[in-house]
Design a protein around this motif. Sequence first.
Motif, PDB file in Angstrom:
ATOM      1  N   GLY A 104       0.792  -1.227   0.000  1.00  0.00           N
ATOM      2  CA  GLY A 104       0.000   0.000   0.000  1.00  0.00           C
ATOM      3  C   GLY A 104       0.822   1.275   0.000  1.00  0.00           C
ATOM      4  O   GLY A 104       0.275   2.368  -0.127  1.00  0.00           O
ATOM      5  N   HIS A 105       2.125   1.145   0.129  1.00  0.00           N
ATOM      6  CA  HIS A 105       2.984   2.339   0.119  1.00  0.00           C
ATOM      7  C   HIS A 105       3.447   2.620  -1.301  1.00  0.00           C
ATOM      8  O   HIS A 105       3.934   1.726  -1.989  1.00  0.00           O
ATOM      9  CB  HIS A 105       4.197   2.129   1.021  1.00  0.00           C
ATOM     10  N   SER A 106       3.362   3.882  -1.684  1.00  0.00           N
ATOM     11  CA  SER A 106       3.724   4.241  -3.045  1.00  0.00           C
ATOM     12  C   SER A 106       4.958   5.145  -3.104  1.00  0.00           C
ATOM     13  O   SER A 106       5.361   5.565  -4.186  1.00  0.00           O
ATOM     14  CB  SER A 106       2.549   4.958  -3.723  1.00  0.00           C
ATOM     15  N   HIS A 107       5.526   5.453  -1.945  1.00  0.00           N
ATOM     16  CA  HIS A 107       6.712   6.310  -1.903  1.00  0.00           C
ATOM     17  C   HIS A 107       7.883   5.498  -1.367  1.00  0.00           C
ATOM     18  O   HIS A 107       7.733   4.795  -0.358  1.00  0.00           O
ATOM     19  CB  HIS A 107       6.493   7.505  -0.963  1.00  0.00           C
ATOM     20  N   VAL A 108       9.017   5.600  -2.019  1.00  0.00           N
ATOM     21  CA  VAL A 108      10.227   4.900  -1.588  1.00  0.00           C
ATOM     22  C   VAL A 108      11.375   5.896  -1.474  1.00  0.00           C
ATOM     23  O   VAL A 108      11.520   6.799  -2.294  1.00  0.00           O
ATOM     24  CB  VAL A 108      10.596   3.782  -2.588  1.00  0.00           C
ATOM     25  N   TYR A 109      12.164   5.708  -0.430  1.00  0.00           N
ATOM     26  CA  TYR A 109      13.318   6.571  -0.172  1.00  0.00           C
ATOM     27  C   TYR A 109      14.532   5.690   0.029  1.00  0.00           C
ATOM     28  O   TYR A 109      14.446   4.637   0.665  1.00  0.00           O
ATOM     29  CB  TYR A 109      13.104   7.406   1.099  1.00  0.00           C
ATOM     30  N   TRP A 110      15.673   6.148  -0.395  1.00  0.00           N
ATOM     31  CA  TRP A 110      16.942   5.461  -0.123  1.00  0.00           C
ATOM     32  C   TRP A 110      17.839   6.392   0.688  1.00  0.00           C
ATOM     33  O   TRP A 110      17.974   7.589   0.375  1.00  0.00           O
ATOM     34  CB  TRP A 110      17.652   5.069  -1.419  1.00  0.00           C
ATOM     35  N   TYR A 111      18.464   5.806   1.723  1.00  0.00           N
ATOM     36  CA  TYR A 111      19.397   6.538   2.573  1.00  0.00           C
ATOM     37  C   TYR A 111      20.681   5.712   2.693  1.00  0.00           C
ATOM     38  O   TYR A 111      20.661   4.486   2.607  1.00  0.00           O
ATOM     39  CB  TYR A 111      18.834   6.735   3.988  1.00  0.00           C
ATOM     40  N   ARG A 112      21.777   6.418   2.936  1.00  0.00           N
ATOM     41  CA  ARG A 112      23.061   5.737   3.154  1.00  0.00           C
ATOM     42  C   ARG A 112      23.566   6.094   4.542  1.00  0.00           C
ATOM     43  O   ARG A 112      23.497   7.270   4.964  1.00  0.00           O
ATOM     44  CB  ARG A 112      24.077   6.166   2.087  1.00  0.00           C
ATOM     45  N   GLN A 113      24.078   5.085   5.237  1.00  0.00           N
ATOM     46  CA  GLN A 113      24.647   5.313   6.565  1.00  0.00           C
ATOM     47  C   GLN A 113      26.088   4.859   6.562  1.00  0.00           C
ATOM     48  O   GLN A 113      26.368   3.662   6.461  1.00  0.00           O
ATOM     49  CB  GLN A 113      23.853   4.552   7.634  1.00  0.00           C
ATOM     50  N   LEU A 114      26.975   5.817   6.673  1.00  0.00           N
ATOM     51  CA  LEU A 114      28.393   5.495   6.790  1.00  0.00           C
ATOM     52  C   LEU A 114      28.716   5.204   8.247  1.00  0.00           C
ATOM     53  O   LEU A 114      27.995   5.669   9.142  1.00  0.00           O
ATOM     54  CB  LEU A 114      29.231   6.663   6.266  1.00  0.00           C
ATOM     55  N   PRO A 115      29.771   4.465   8.515  1.00  0.00           N
ATOM     56  CA  PRO A 115      30.125   4.140   9.902  1.00  0.00           C
ATOM     57  C   PRO A 115      30.224   5.395  10.756  1.00  0.00           C
ATOM     58  O   PRO A 115      30.802   6.398  10.344  1.00  0.00           O
ATOM     59  CB  PRO A 115      31.482   3.445   9.754  1.00  0.00           C
ATOM     60  N   GLU A 116      29.640   5.325  11.941  1.00  0.00           N
ATOM     61  CA  GLU A 116      29.694   6.418  12.921  1.00  0.00           C
ATOM     62  C   GLU A 116      28.978   7.685  12.441  1.00  0.00           C
ATOM     63  O   GLU A 116      29.200   8.766  12.980  1.00  0.00           O
ATOM     64  CB  GLU A 116      31.146   6.780  13.278  1.00  0.00           C
ATOM     65  N   GLU A 117      28.117   7.563  11.451  1.00  0.00           N
ATOM     66  CA  GLU A 117      27.402   8.740  10.962  1.00  0.00           C
ATOM     67  C   GLU A 117      25.898   8.470  10.939  1.00  0.00           C
ATOM     68  O   GLU A 117      25.438   7.334  11.037  1.00  0.00           O
ATOM     69  CB  GLU A 117      27.868   9.114   9.560  1.00  0.00           C
ATOM     70  N   GLY A 118      25.145   9.526  10.809  1.00  0.00           N
ATOM     71  CA  GLY A 118      23.703   9.390  10.645  1.00  0.00           C
ATOM     72  C   GLY A 118      23.347   9.016   9.223  1.00  0.00           C
ATOM     73  O   GLY A 118      24.215   8.828   8.371  1.00  0.00           O
ATOM     74  N   LEU A 119      22.067   8.894   8.977  1.00  0.00           N
ATOM     75  CA  LEU A 119      21.594   8.555   7.641  1.00  0.00           C
ATOM     76  C   LEU A 119      21.587   9.793   6.760  1.00  0.00           C
ATOM     77  O   LEU A 119      21.157  10.871   7.179  1.00  0.00           O
ATOM     78  CB  LEU A 119      20.174   7.984   7.706  1.00  0.00           C
ATOM     79  N   LYS A 120      22.033   9.598   5.531  1.00  0.00           N
ATOM     80  CA  LYS A 120      22.027  10.689   4.547  1.00  0.00           C
ATOM     81  C   LYS A 120      21.056  10.335   3.433  1.00  0.00           C
ATOM     82  O   LYS A 120      21.140   9.263   2.840  1.00  0.00           O
ATOM     83  CB  LYS A 120      23.421  10.894   3.947  1.00  0.00           C
TER      84      LYS A 120
END
Lengths: 115, 117
Positions: B28-44
């Motif tokens: 039922g979800h129509s929106h998709v997002y991709w994030y990258r998390q480098l070591p010791e960092e937040g999600l970008k």
Amino acid sequence: AQSVAQPEDQVNVAEGNPLTVKCTYSVSGNPYLFWYVQYPNRGLQFLLKYITGDNLVKGSYGFEAEFNKSQTSFHLKKPSALVSDSALYFCAVRDRAGGGNKLTFGTGTQLKVEL
Amino acid sequence: NAGVMQNPRHLVRRRGQEARLRCSPMKGHSHVYWYRQLPEEGLKFMVYLQKENIIDESGMPKERFSAEFPKEGPSILRIQQVVRGDSAAYFCASSPLSGTGVPNEQYFGPGTRLTVT
């Protein structure tokens, strides 16, 4: 541009004591604010969000957060910490105006609850 | 109701190879997002897609990275000619369509941990 600051890399608290994880934000307009928790080798789990209305937001697992517009803060709180609350906590913001749908995350705060 | 699914959970690639990461949003979800998390960092944030459309790719590197969300099937994040700096955890999130303009929370998958050797 929108940004989030979590000034503490780690917070230590004894079980049964209240906990606070700090978050401040910067947006050009009014914010939508979120808290997520991440357990080791897992994805993020949604805890709570502020959209509008009451400044005190209640979420999952007994957590709550207080939106303070004048201080541009959205600190996460819990009256009585549990050892199982130990995890990595992320604050995130989305600008209402022009921010699109993307969330901007802070760098995370590691919460350690000890017996 | 199954959550957001990502596969593989772990992916090892040698420098110069291609990496393909898959994400199936919640039903039922129509929106998709991709994030990258480098070591010791937040999600970008990397990219935001709806079916057959890229809505916001402001966080995507200009080269080697691409994303799609076809009419049928999962969303794919593709990294060509991987380098060691691409080693990270890649998270997919999905959200339902909001008819009011107020954002719904994003639900995250378990992530794909890419290691480039």
